[in-house]
Design an enzyme around this catalytic site. Structure first.
Site, PDB file in Angstrom:
ATOM      1  N   ALA A  64       2.666  -0.674  -2.815  1.00 42.48           N
ATOM      2  CA  ALA A  64       3.463  -0.472  -4.029  1.00 42.48           C
ATOM      3  C   ALA A  64       2.558   0.037  -5.150  1.00 42.48           C
ATOM      4  CB  ALA A  64       4.102  -1.791  -4.435  1.00 42.48           C
ATOM      5  N   GLY A 109       2.728  -2.318   1.282  1.00 38.05           N
ATOM      6  CA  GLY A 109       3.848  -1.425   1.599  1.00 38.05           C
ATOM      7  C   GLY A 109       3.417  -0.214   2.423  1.00 38.05           C
ATOM      8  N   GLU A 112       3.628  -1.450   5.800  1.00 34.75           N
ATOM      9  CA  GLU A 112       5.059  -1.639   6.102  1.00 34.75           C
ATOM     10  C   GLU A 112       5.752  -0.305   6.366  1.00 34.75           C
ATOM     11  OE1 GLU A 112       5.905  -4.074   2.575  1.00 34.75           O
ATOM     12  OE2 GLU A 112       6.609  -5.588   3.982  1.00 34.75           O
ATOM     13  N   GLU A 132      -0.547  -8.774   0.801  1.00 34.21           N
ATOM     14  CA  GLU A 132       0.255  -9.268  -0.321  1.00 34.21           C
ATOM     15  C   GLU A 132      -0.112 -10.664  -0.797  1.00 34.21           C
ATOM     16  OE1 GLU A 132       1.417  -7.529   2.203  1.00 34.21           O
ATOM     17  OE2 GLU A 132       2.917  -6.095   1.527  1.00 34.21           O
TER      18      GLU A 132
HETATM   19  N1  COA Z   1      -0.996   1.361  -7.105  1.00 35.78           N
HETATM   20  C1  COA Z   1      -1.320   2.167  -8.122  1.00 35.78           C
HETATM   21  N2  COA Z   1      -2.507   2.779  -8.240  1.00 35.78           N
HETATM   22  C2  COA Z   1      -3.404   2.548  -7.248  1.00 35.78           C
HETATM   23  C3  COA Z   1      -3.128   1.710  -6.146  1.00 35.78           C
HETATM   24  C4  COA Z   1      -1.845   1.106  -6.108  1.00 35.78           C
HETATM   25  N3  COA Z   1      -1.484   0.313  -5.079  1.00 35.78           N
HETATM   26  N4  COA Z   1      -4.202   1.677  -5.347  1.00 35.78           N
HETATM   27  C5  COA Z   1      -5.123   2.470  -5.944  1.00 35.78           C
HETATM   28  N5  COA Z   1      -4.638   2.984  -7.087  1.00 35.78           N
HETATM   29  C6  COA Z   1      -5.312   3.859  -8.047  1.00 35.78           C
HETATM   30  C7  COA Z   1      -6.459   3.132  -8.733  1.00 35.78           C
HETATM   31  O1  COA Z   1      -5.986   2.316  -9.797  1.00 35.78           O
HETATM   32  C8  COA Z   1      -7.304   4.290  -9.201  1.00 35.78           C
HETATM   33  O2  COA Z   1      -6.724   4.840 -10.358  1.00 35.78           O
HETATM   34  P1  COA Z   1      -7.665   5.270 -11.618  1.00 35.78           P
HETATM   35  O3  COA Z   1      -8.453   6.442 -11.095  1.00 35.78           O
HETATM   36  O4  COA Z   1      -6.673   5.636 -12.669  1.00 35.78           O
HETATM   37  O5  COA Z   1      -8.504   4.069 -11.935  1.00 35.78           O
HETATM   38  C9  COA Z   1      -7.108   5.308  -8.061  1.00 35.78           C
HETATM   39  O6  COA Z   1      -5.939   4.932  -7.361  1.00 35.78           O
HETATM   40  C10 COA Z   1      -8.263   5.284  -7.082  1.00 35.78           C
HETATM   41  O7  COA Z   1      -8.469   3.932  -6.689  1.00 35.78           O
HETATM   42  P2  COA Z   1      -9.922   3.378  -6.323  1.00 35.78           P
HETATM   43  O8  COA Z   1      -9.817   1.900  -6.134  1.00 35.78           O
HETATM   44  O9  COA Z   1     -10.905   3.879  -7.315  1.00 35.78           O
HETATM   45  O10 COA Z   1     -10.136   4.179  -4.967  1.00 35.78           O
HETATM   46  P3  COA Z   1     -10.809   3.734  -3.613  1.00 35.78           P
HETATM   47  O11 COA Z   1     -10.593   4.883  -2.689  1.00 35.78           O
HETATM   48  O12 COA Z   1     -12.187   3.242  -3.839  1.00 35.78           O
HETATM   49  O13 COA Z   1      -9.943   2.467  -3.079  1.00 35.78           O
HETATM   50  C11 COA Z   1      -7.971   1.281  -2.385  1.00 35.78           C
HETATM   51  C12 COA Z   1      -8.590   2.637  -2.717  1.00 35.78           C
HETATM   52  C13 COA Z   1      -6.522   1.565  -2.007  1.00 35.78           C
HETATM   53  C14 COA Z   1      -8.706   0.625  -1.217  1.00 35.78           C
HETATM   54  C15 COA Z   1      -8.031   0.324  -3.594  1.00 35.78           C
HETATM   55  O14 COA Z   1      -7.646   1.035  -4.747  1.00 35.78           O
HETATM   56  C16 COA Z   1      -7.117  -0.883  -3.456  1.00 35.78           C
HETATM   57  O15 COA Z   1      -7.490  -1.857  -2.824  1.00 35.78           O
HETATM   58  N6  COA Z   1      -5.915  -0.802  -4.076  1.00 35.78           N
HETATM   59  C17 COA Z   1      -4.957  -1.891  -4.049  1.00 35.78           C
HETATM   60  C18 COA Z   1      -4.169  -1.840  -2.778  1.00 35.78           C
HETATM   61  C19 COA Z   1      -3.273  -3.053  -2.624  1.00 35.78           C
HETATM   62  O16 COA Z   1      -3.616  -4.184  -2.875  1.00 35.78           O
HETATM   63  N7  COA Z   1      -2.061  -2.766  -2.132  1.00 35.78           N
HETATM   64  C20 COA Z   1      -1.103  -3.779  -1.816  1.00 35.78           C
HETATM   65  C21 COA Z   1       0.017  -3.738  -2.752  1.00 35.78           C
HETATM   66  S1  COA Z   1       1.150  -5.021  -2.331  1.00 35.78           S
END
Ligand code: COA
Length: 258
Positions: A64, A109, A112, A132
């Site tokens: 999400a 998601g 999912e 989650e």
């Molecule tokens: N929603 C919105 N934005 C997201 C996102 C999400 N789920 N996941 C990553 N982003 C955004 C980051 O905020 C960042 O934005 P910014 O450049 O404005 O700061 C950009 O994407 C890049 O993220 P970053 O963490 O720097 O990249 P990465 O490649 O090192 O890592 C992930 C990517 C996905 C591993 C890490 O961002 C992460 O763990 N995100 C959360 C995922 C999560 O918990 N999802 C479950 C939701 S229920």
């Protein structure tokens, strides 16, 4: 702005989530567009299989959109989840076959979404996880139910209660993905799989997909009844007769989806 890039290759469409800067996270706009795309291919007959992937190499889908989520009221979150469940279910119920090409991380998601597809092919560097509980919530797009059905309750609890991330290799061993593509060949591998499916008789493919999905979880006698009803659907088709003719004439069949 379009949330997906849609390309056509023969009978196959490739849908790429076009949100690399937010790691292809599921926003309300993205979800609305996905629902419309699923509805379009499900109503028409010209697309037999779809490869679903994410832009870039880092993420298939980071779940999400958490930035958007932090601006949403409780009521809006509820409406989002409703739309998420409806869209994933429509994807599953479609006659079209969906192949997830998991090109990077798939969390929450994102996993999912992959679970709602019929088949999953991962890049060697992909990582999956239903993370989650680390955010104080539980999977809301069917993850608790679809993961159990795919890999069994014990493995699903291992992944969901710990919220841990698994590599493509572990996902393959667990049965969470069906294939890991060779390095640099993810999209090609997923398209080849989708094309191989699209070559087959479309009504037969759809009937087999629904027989498997609907029979799962039913007592065996009822499940076998579903298979029999699904077989019946193919008996009256032109494609069944074409399959027999092609066999006798030693040529590839030309299926028309009737
Ligand atoms: N929603 C919105 N934005 C997201 C996102 C999400 N789920 N996941 C990553 N982003 C955004 C980051 O905020 C960042 O934005 P910014 O450049 O404005 O700061 C950009 O994407 C890049 O993220 P970053 O963490 O720097 O990249 P990465 O490649 O090192 O890592 C992930 C990517 C996905 C591993 C890490 O961002 C992460 O763990 N995100 C959360 C995922 C999560 O918990 N999802 C479950 C939701 S229920």
């Amino acid at each position: 702005m379009a949330e997906f890039k849609v390309e056509r290759q023969g009978e196959v469409e490739i849908w790429t989530i076009d949100g690399e800067s937010r790691r292809n996270a599921i926003s309300r706009a993205m979800l609305g567009e996905l629902e419309a795309l699923v509805e379009r291919v499900s109503m028409g007959r010209h697309v037999r299989s779809v490869v679903l992937t994410g832009a870039g190499e880092k993420a298939f889908c980071a779940g999400a959109d958490l930035k958007e989520r932090s601006t949403m009221t409780e009521e809006e979150v509820r409406a989002f989840l409703e739309s998420l469940r409806r869209t994933f279910r429509a994807l599953e119920r479609s006659d079209c076959v969906f192949v997830a090409a998991i090109n990077g991380v798939a969390f929450g998601g994102g996993t999912e979404l992959a679970l709602s597809c019929d088949l999953r092919v991962a890049a060697p560097h992909a990582e999956l996880g239903l993370t989650e509980v680390k955010l104080g919530i539980i999977p809301g797009g069917g993850g608790t139910q679809r993961l159990c059905r795919l890999v069994g309750a014990g493995r699903a609890k291992d992944l969901i209660l710990s919220g841990r991330r698994v590599s493509a290799a572990e996902a393959l061993a667990l049965g969470l993905v069906e294939r890991v593509a060779p390095e640099g060949r993810l999209l090609q591998s997923a398209i080849e799989l989708a094309e191989a499916i699209a070559q087959n008789a479309p009504l037969a493919v759809a009937a087999a997909k629904h027989a498997i999905d609907e029979g799962l979880g039913l007592p065996l006698d009822q499940a076998l009844e579903i298979e029999q009803q699904s077989y019946q659907l193919t008996l009256k088709t032109e494609d069944r007769l074409e399959g027999l003719r092609a066999f006798h004439e030693k040529r590839p069949p030309r299926f028309v989806g009737r």
